[in-house]
Design an enzyme around this catalytic site. Structure first.
Site, PDB file in Angstrom:
ATOM      1  N   CYS A 168       0.794  -1.225   0.000  1.00  0.00           N
ATOM      2  CA  CYS A 168       0.000   0.000   0.000  1.00  0.00           C
ATOM      3  C   CYS A 168       0.830   1.281   0.000  1.00  0.00           C
ATOM      4  O   CYS A 168       0.279   2.361  -0.199  1.00  0.00           O
ATOM      5  CB  CYS A 168      -0.939   0.000   1.211  1.00  0.00           C
ATOM      6  SG  CYS A 168      -2.153  -1.346   1.189  1.00  0.00           S
ATOM      7  N   HIS A 247      12.088   1.048   6.518  1.00  0.00           N
ATOM      8  CA  HIS A 247      11.755  -0.368   6.337  1.00  0.00           C
ATOM      9  C   HIS A 247      12.135  -1.122   7.605  1.00  0.00           C
ATOM     10  O   HIS A 247      13.305  -1.170   7.979  1.00  0.00           O
ATOM     11  CB  HIS A 247      12.506  -0.942   5.138  1.00  0.00           C
ATOM     12  CG  HIS A 247      11.870  -2.174   4.569  1.00  0.00           C
ATOM     13  ND1 HIS A 247      11.652  -3.303   5.324  1.00  0.00           N
ATOM     14  CD2 HIS A 247      11.394  -2.439   3.325  1.00  0.00           C
ATOM     15  CE1 HIS A 247      11.066  -4.228   4.565  1.00  0.00           C
ATOM     16  NE2 HIS A 247      10.892  -3.716   3.363  1.00  0.00           N
ATOM     17  N   HIS A 334      -2.372  19.984   6.195  1.00  0.00           N
ATOM     18  CA  HIS A 334      -3.267  18.913   5.755  1.00  0.00           C
ATOM     19  C   HIS A 334      -2.594  17.560   5.906  1.00  0.00           C
ATOM     20  O   HIS A 334      -1.366  17.441   5.767  1.00  0.00           O
ATOM     21  CB  HIS A 334      -3.684  19.130   4.295  1.00  0.00           C
ATOM     22  CG  HIS A 334      -4.197  20.508   4.010  1.00  0.00           C
ATOM     23  ND1 HIS A 334      -5.464  20.911   4.355  1.00  0.00           N
ATOM     24  CD2 HIS A 334      -3.603  21.585   3.423  1.00  0.00           C
ATOM     25  CE1 HIS A 334      -5.634  22.173   3.988  1.00  0.00           C
ATOM     26  NE2 HIS A 334      -4.523  22.601   3.423  1.00  0.00           N
ATOM     27  N   HIS A 338      -2.971   6.940   4.846  1.00  0.00           N
ATOM     28  CA  HIS A 338      -3.422   5.778   4.085  1.00  0.00           C
ATOM     29  C   HIS A 338      -4.765   5.281   4.621  1.00  0.00           C
ATOM     30  O   HIS A 338      -4.875   4.940   5.805  1.00  0.00           O
ATOM     31  CB  HIS A 338      -2.380   4.659   4.180  1.00  0.00           C
ATOM     32  CG  HIS A 338      -2.857   3.355   3.630  1.00  0.00           C
ATOM     33  ND1 HIS A 338      -3.315   3.224   2.335  1.00  0.00           N
ATOM     34  CD2 HIS A 338      -2.971   2.119   4.204  1.00  0.00           C
ATOM     35  CE1 HIS A 338      -3.678   1.971   2.133  1.00  0.00           C
ATOM     36  NE2 HIS A 338      -3.478   1.291   3.248  1.00  0.00           N
ATOM     37  N   HIS A 367     -14.685   5.510   2.971  1.00  0.00           N
ATOM     38  CA  HIS A 367     -16.122   5.258   2.871  1.00  0.00           C
ATOM     39  C   HIS A 367     -16.580   5.192   1.422  1.00  0.00           C
ATOM     40  O   HIS A 367     -17.358   4.307   1.044  1.00  0.00           O
ATOM     41  CB  HIS A 367     -16.879   6.374   3.600  1.00  0.00           C
ATOM     42  CG  HIS A 367     -18.363   6.179   3.635  1.00  0.00           C
ATOM     43  ND1 HIS A 367     -19.217   6.690   2.671  1.00  0.00           N
ATOM     44  CD2 HIS A 367     -19.152   5.518   4.520  1.00  0.00           C
ATOM     45  CE1 HIS A 367     -20.450   6.362   2.959  1.00  0.00           C
ATOM     46  NE2 HIS A 367     -20.456   5.657   4.081  1.00  0.00           N
ATOM     47  N   ASN A 371     -10.324   0.749   0.558  1.00  0.00           N
ATOM     48  CA  ASN A 371      -8.863   0.716   0.570  1.00  0.00           C
ATOM     49  C   ASN A 371      -8.391   0.362  -0.834  1.00  0.00           C
ATOM     50  O   ASN A 371      -8.494  -0.788  -1.262  1.00  0.00           O
ATOM     51  CB  ASN A 371      -8.371  -0.318   1.591  1.00  0.00           C
ATOM     52  CG  ASN A 371      -6.852  -0.376   1.674  1.00  0.00           C
ATOM     53  OD1 ASN A 371      -6.139   0.115   0.807  1.00  0.00           O
ATOM     54  ND2 ASN A 371      -6.348  -0.997   2.728  1.00  0.00           N
TER      55      ASN A 371
END
Length: 455
Positions: A168, A247, A334, A338, A367, A371
């Site tokens: 993702c 990572h 802002h 994710h 919504h 995802n």
């Protein structure tokens, strides 16, 4: 005297050379986004309550306990009635996915967004110098970037990168890659395409932790056009200020928190462990330790250091009482987090000290579109833009998480007032919704929670 003058001239020359070199390095490190396009699937691919119910009911591996779990998860996941699913899942052939299904899905997303991107910007595919494609769950021969190059007849000397298995956070990884390439390739155009392949990866088993991705992941993708051409600065939407990649894969706990495996019945799916929230929190913390000093003003860093010092010397242990928490809003206006799920959004909001206004774009993107993996951040950004929140000079923090376990974040500066509605054109007036709970599932399938009366 002559020796002194010579030394001074050499010293002055070195200073001028250093300044010129630094200036040339800085001018080649610009990374602008000229435009981006998010994918919106056709109406016949919506996964509303009725379609989802049929999909669940035709899985013969599920029993009453699995139905109850899925009902609770569907109601509380923060997913609405308007999200989209793969064509083969809608058609009921998810038991036997084909390579054609997967490639057709990717083609729809990639070509659909790129067509609009090239038309919107007026940039020809032949002008693209760098192409990065990020699709984690499928590979093909020829590669997916090769399909793009063939479709648009791009140049033979284009620099091509195919990022798979990045999860993702792949789109932010791609941005970081392009930024570094821009240091070598001057006056270049780069295209990033991010999506995911759901068609061959729909889980058909009954393991609870592996059923959750079916609830959360939905059809989506995006394409971005970036450049380091200073002449196009005034056409740019965003300018990249900072990018940090972390990572945590050296930790077994983090590495194993999100993996694609086979269950006992041989069905493939994503296995999400209970350690996932912990792994995500640790990765975010590690990332922000590097990013925060770069993006927050000195006054906030000094305040935090002073308050933290006095807190350590005092008997007060409550951070709220001491006011020791960093105020991220002193450096950014802002937040694009994710949209991995409601639990992820809630946890990020608490840990970063964000309010509901800050989290609204992420909640509404989840919504409306679900995802959408690596593309999710850009649906969040698009919502913020459609609500006309992005003003010239504002800064945006993007926080992405991915299997591995990775946390890749970046900060953008808004170059001009932005208000394109993009994929929100038909519904932005309906948002924000008061509640993201999907009560229609409870109304239609609440019977699964009723006590059984076996005769």
């Amino acid at each position: 005297m002559e020796l002194f003058m010579t030394i001074c001239l050499i010293f002055l020359y070195c200073i001028v050379f250093f300044i010129c070199k630094l200036f040339l390095q800085m001018r080649n490190q610009y990374c602008y986004i000229l435009a981006y396009e998010c994918y919106k699937a056709p109406e016949d691919r919506k996964l509303d309550t009725e379609t989802c119910g049929k999909l669940i009911m035709r899985n013969k591996n599920l029993g009453l306990e699995q139905y109850r779990f899925l009902l609770q998860a569907m109601v509380n996941a923060g997913i609405g009635e308007e999200t989209y699913g793969p064509r083969n899942v809608i058609a009921g052939t998810e038991e036997s996915p084909t390579l054609s299904d997967a490639l057709s899905e990717i083609d729809d997303i990639v070509f659909g967004t790129l067509d609009k991107l090239f038309v919107k910007t007026g940039v020809s595919p032949s002008e693209i110098d760098i192409l990065v494609v990020t699709v984690s769950m499928i590979t093909s021969a020829p590669s997916l970037p090769a399909r793009v190059i063939n479709r648009y007849k791009m140049r033979e000397d284009i620099k091509v990168f195919n990022l798979s298995g990045m999860g993702c956070s792949a789109s932010v990884i791609a941005v970081d890659l392009v930024q570094n390439l821009f240091k070598t390739y001057k006056n270049a155009f780069a295209v990033i395409v991010s999506s995911e392949s759901l068609s061959p990866n729909w889980y058909r088993g009954k393991e609870r932790s592996m059923m959750l991705p079916n609830i959360l992941f939905r059809l989506g993708g995006c394409s971005l056009l970036l450049t380091n051409k200073r002449a196009l600065k005034h056409q740019a939407m965003l300018k990249l200020k900072h990018s940090v990649r972390i990572h945590a894969g050296s930790s077994d706990e983090a590495y194993e928190s999100c993996t694609r495996i086979e269950d006992a019945q041989g069905y493939c799916g994503f296995f999400l462990t209970k350690n996932l929230p912990k792994a995500a929190a640790k990765a975010v913390t590690m990332n922000l330790r590097v990013l925060v000093p770069k993006m927050l003003p000195l006054r906030e860093l000094v305040r935090y250091a002073v308050v933290s010092y006095w807190r350590s010397k005092s008997k007060t242990s409550a951070p709220e009482a001491a006011g020791a928490a960093l105020n991220l809003k002193s450096g950014v206006e802002h937040f694009c987090i994710h949209p991995g799920g409601r639990a992820v959004i809630d946890a990020m909001g608490r840990s970063l000290g964000l309010n509901e206004y800050d989290l609204e774009p992420t909640r509404m993107a989840l919504h409306r579109f679900g995802n959408t993996s690596a593309a999710g951040l850009w649906y969040v950004l698009s919502y913020t833009e459609a609500k006309k929140r992005l003003k010239k000079g504002d800064r945006i923090l993007m926080i992405s998480l991915g299997a591995g376990f990775k946390c890749n974040n970046c900060v953008w500066e808004v170059m001009r007032d932005l208000e394109d509605v993009n994929v929100w054109e038909d519904c932005i007036g309906l948002y924000p919704v008061k509640s993201t709970a999907n009560t229609s599932f409870l109304e239609k399938y609440g019977w699964v929670n009723e006590p059984r009366h076996d005769k």
